[in-house]
Design a protein around this motif. Structure first.
Motif, PDB file in Angstrom:
ATOM      1  N   VAL A  13       0.866  -1.175   0.000  1.00 37.99           N
ATOM      2  CA  VAL A  13       0.000   0.000   0.000  1.00 37.99           C
ATOM      3  C   VAL A  13       0.906   1.230   0.000  1.00 37.99           C
ATOM      4  N   LEU A  14       0.873   1.983  -1.103  1.00 40.47           N
ATOM      5  CA  LEU A  14       1.656   3.210  -1.209  1.00 40.47           C
ATOM      6  C   LEU A  14       0.772   4.368  -0.786  1.00 40.47           C
ATOM      7  N   VAL A  15       1.168   5.032   0.297  1.00 41.24           N
ATOM      8  CA  VAL A  15       0.386   6.158   0.813  1.00 41.24           C
ATOM      9  C   VAL A  15       1.101   7.451   0.467  1.00 41.24           C
ATOM     10  N   ASP A  16       0.361   8.318  -0.222  1.00 45.09           N
ATOM     11  CA  ASP A  16       0.858   9.635  -0.613  1.00 45.09           C
ATOM     12  C   ASP A  16       0.280  10.647   0.369  1.00 45.09           C
ATOM     13  N   PHE A  17       1.122  11.146   1.266  1.00 49.18           N
ATOM     14  CA  PHE A  17       0.704  12.202   2.187  1.00 49.18           C
ATOM     15  C   PHE A  17       0.903  13.526   1.472  1.00 49.18           C
ATOM     16  N   SER A  18      -0.191  14.259   1.246  1.00 49.10           N
ATOM     17  CA  SER A  18      -0.104  15.474   0.454  1.00 49.10           C
ATOM     18  C   SER A  18      -1.027  16.548   1.023  1.00 49.10           C
ATOM     19  N   ALA A  19      -1.059  17.695   0.335  1.00 48.75           N
ATOM     20  CA  ALA A  19      -1.925  18.800   0.744  1.00 48.75           C
ATOM     21  C   ALA A  19      -2.393  19.547  -0.498  1.00 48.75           C
ATOM     22  N   GLU A  20      -3.573  20.149  -0.402  1.00 48.43           N
ATOM     23  CA  GLU A  20      -4.160  20.894  -1.520  1.00 48.43           C
ATOM     24  C   GLU A  20      -3.245  22.023  -2.006  1.00 48.43           C
ATOM     25  N   TRP A  21      -2.572  22.687  -1.083  1.00 48.07           N
ATOM     26  CA  TRP A  21      -1.780  23.881  -1.388  1.00 48.07           C
ATOM     27  C   TRP A  21      -0.373  23.556  -1.899  1.00 48.07           C
ATOM     28  N   CYS A  22      -0.031  22.281  -1.985  1.00 47.11           N
ATOM     29  CA  CYS A  22       1.341  21.853  -2.282  1.00 47.11           C
ATOM     30  C   CYS A  22       1.558  21.666  -3.787  1.00 47.11           C
ATOM     31  N   GLY A  23       2.451  22.473  -4.369  1.00 44.68           N
ATOM     32  CA  GLY A  23       2.768  22.389  -5.797  1.00 44.68           C
ATOM     33  C   GLY A  23       3.337  21.034  -6.212  1.00 44.68           C
ATOM     34  N   PRO A  24       4.398  20.562  -5.535  1.00 43.87           N
ATOM     35  CA  PRO A  24       4.958  19.254  -5.887  1.00 43.87           C
ATOM     36  C   PRO A  24       3.946  18.110  -5.759  1.00 43.87           C
ATOM     37  N   CYS A  25       2.984  18.239  -4.837  1.00 39.58           N
ATOM     38  CA  CYS A  25       1.950  17.207  -4.689  1.00 39.58           C
ATOM     39  C   CYS A  25       1.120  17.112  -5.969  1.00 39.58           C
ATOM     40  N   LYS A  26       0.856  18.272  -6.577  1.00 42.38           N
ATOM     41  CA  LYS A  26       0.104  18.296  -7.837  1.00 42.38           C
ATOM     42  C   LYS A  26       0.914  17.647  -8.951  1.00 42.38           C
ATOM     43  N   GLN A  27       2.246  17.814  -8.937  1.00 36.49           N
ATOM     44  CA  GLN A  27       3.121  17.162  -9.921  1.00 36.49           C
ATOM     45  C   GLN A  27       3.093  15.649  -9.749  1.00 36.49           C
ATOM     46  N   LEU A  28       2.945  15.202  -8.522  1.00 35.44           N
ATOM     47  CA  LEU A  28       2.993  13.776  -8.208  1.00 35.44           C
ATOM     48  C   LEU A  28       1.730  13.040  -8.659  1.00 35.44           C
ATOM     49  N   ARG A  63       6.443  15.667   8.093  1.00 34.15           N
ATOM     50  CA  ARG A  63       6.904  17.050   8.289  1.00 34.15           C
ATOM     51  C   ARG A  63       6.937  17.838   6.988  1.00 34.15           C
ATOM     52  N   SER A  64       6.959  17.134   5.855  1.00 32.50           N
ATOM     53  CA  SER A  64       6.922  17.827   4.567  1.00 32.50           C
ATOM     54  C   SER A  64       6.074  17.005   3.604  1.00 32.50           C
ATOM     55  N   VAL A  65       5.471  17.698   2.660  1.00 38.07           N
ATOM     56  CA  VAL A  65       4.658  17.028   1.652  1.00 38.07           C
ATOM     57  C   VAL A  65       5.212  17.353   0.260  1.00 38.07           C
ATOM     58  N   PRO A  66       5.131  16.441  -0.670  1.00 38.37           N
ATOM     59  CA  PRO A  66       4.608  15.098  -0.509  1.00 38.37           C
ATOM     60  C   PRO A  66       5.612  14.179   0.195  1.00 38.37           C
ATOM     61  N   THR A  67       5.090  13.311   1.024  1.00 40.11           N
ATOM     62  CA  THR A  67       5.871  12.211   1.592  1.00 40.11           C
ATOM     63  C   THR A  67       5.111  10.935   1.268  1.00 40.11           C
ATOM     64  N   MET A  68       5.825   9.958   0.743  1.00 42.90           N
ATOM     65  CA  MET A  68       5.206   8.676   0.435  1.00 42.90           C
ATOM     66  C   MET A  68       5.779   7.616   1.359  1.00 42.90           C
ATOM     67  N   ILE A  69       4.892   6.752   1.830  1.00 40.39           N
ATOM     68  CA  ILE A  69       5.308   5.622   2.651  1.00 40.39           C
ATOM     69  C   ILE A  69       4.698   4.368   2.026  1.00 40.39           C
ATOM     70  N   LEU A  70       5.520   3.348   1.849  1.00 40.33           N
ATOM     71  CA  LEU A  70       5.026   2.068   1.365  1.00 40.33           C
ATOM     72  C   LEU A  70       4.861   1.138   2.556  1.00 40.33           C
ATOM     73  N   PHE A  71       3.655   0.613   2.693  1.00 41.17           N
ATOM     74  CA  PHE A  71       3.344  -0.327   3.777  1.00 41.17           C
ATOM     75  C   PHE A  71       3.152  -1.718   3.199  1.00 41.17           C
ATOM     76  N   ARG A  79      10.151   4.829   2.795  1.00 40.60           N
ATOM     77  CA  ARG A  79       9.629   6.188   3.013  1.00 40.60           C
ATOM     78  C   ARG A  79      10.505   7.180   2.276  1.00 40.60           C
ATOM     79  N   GLN A  80       9.866   8.135   1.615  1.00 39.96           N
ATOM     80  CA  GLN A  80      10.632   9.147   0.878  1.00 39.96           C
ATOM     81  C   GLN A  80       9.791  10.416   0.754  1.00 39.96           C
ATOM     82  N   SER A  81      10.437  11.560   0.944  1.00 38.22           N
ATOM     83  CA  SER A  81       9.764  12.835   0.713  1.00 38.22           C
ATOM     84  C   SER A  81      10.149  13.352  -0.658  1.00 38.22           C
ATOM     85  N   GLY A  82       9.246  14.123  -1.252  1.00 34.49           N
ATOM     86  CA  GLY A  82       9.518  14.698  -2.567  1.00 34.49           C
ATOM     87  C   GLY A  82       8.937  13.853  -3.691  1.00 34.49           C
TER      88      GLY A  82
END
Length: 98
Positions: A13-28, A63-71, A79-82
């Motif tokens: 399960v790949l979880v993408d922790f993101s936010a509406e206001w985050c530019g890189p999250c939109k790229q992801l 602490r930063s978005v996007p951060t992805m965690i694979l479970f 786990r990786q940010s960016g």
């Protein structure tokens, strides 16, 4: 279904922790769509908005978005940010799909 149930899958399960206001999250987002089309049913990809799910974000010390965690089986195995390239995420999912 709660977050613990979602990540307790025997599939990765790949979880993408993101936010509406985050530019890189939109790229992801399109990258994750591409990964989803490649890996199909071998994994789940879940997006979690950190502003709407503060408790889960705090639990995993996001602490930063996007951060992805694979479970896998409820445990964090990667786990990786960016923003990450699609091929990196596909290979990672394949590695834990066995």
């Amino acid at each position: 279904m709660n977050f613990k149930e979602i990540i307790s899958s025997d599939k990765p399960v790949l979880v993408d922790f993101s936010a509406e206001w985050c530019g890189p999250c939109k790229q992801l987002a399109p990258i994750l769509e591409q990964v989803k089309s490649k890996v199909g049913e071998t994994a789940k990809i879940v997006k979690i908005d950190v502003d709407r799910n503060r408790k889960v974000a705090d639990q995993f010390q996001i602490r930063s978005v996007p951060t992805m965690i694979l479970f896998k089986d409820g445990k964090s195995v990667w786990r990786q940010s960016g923003v990450q390239p699609a091929h990196v995420l596909e290979n990672l999912i394949k590695q834990y799909s066995k």
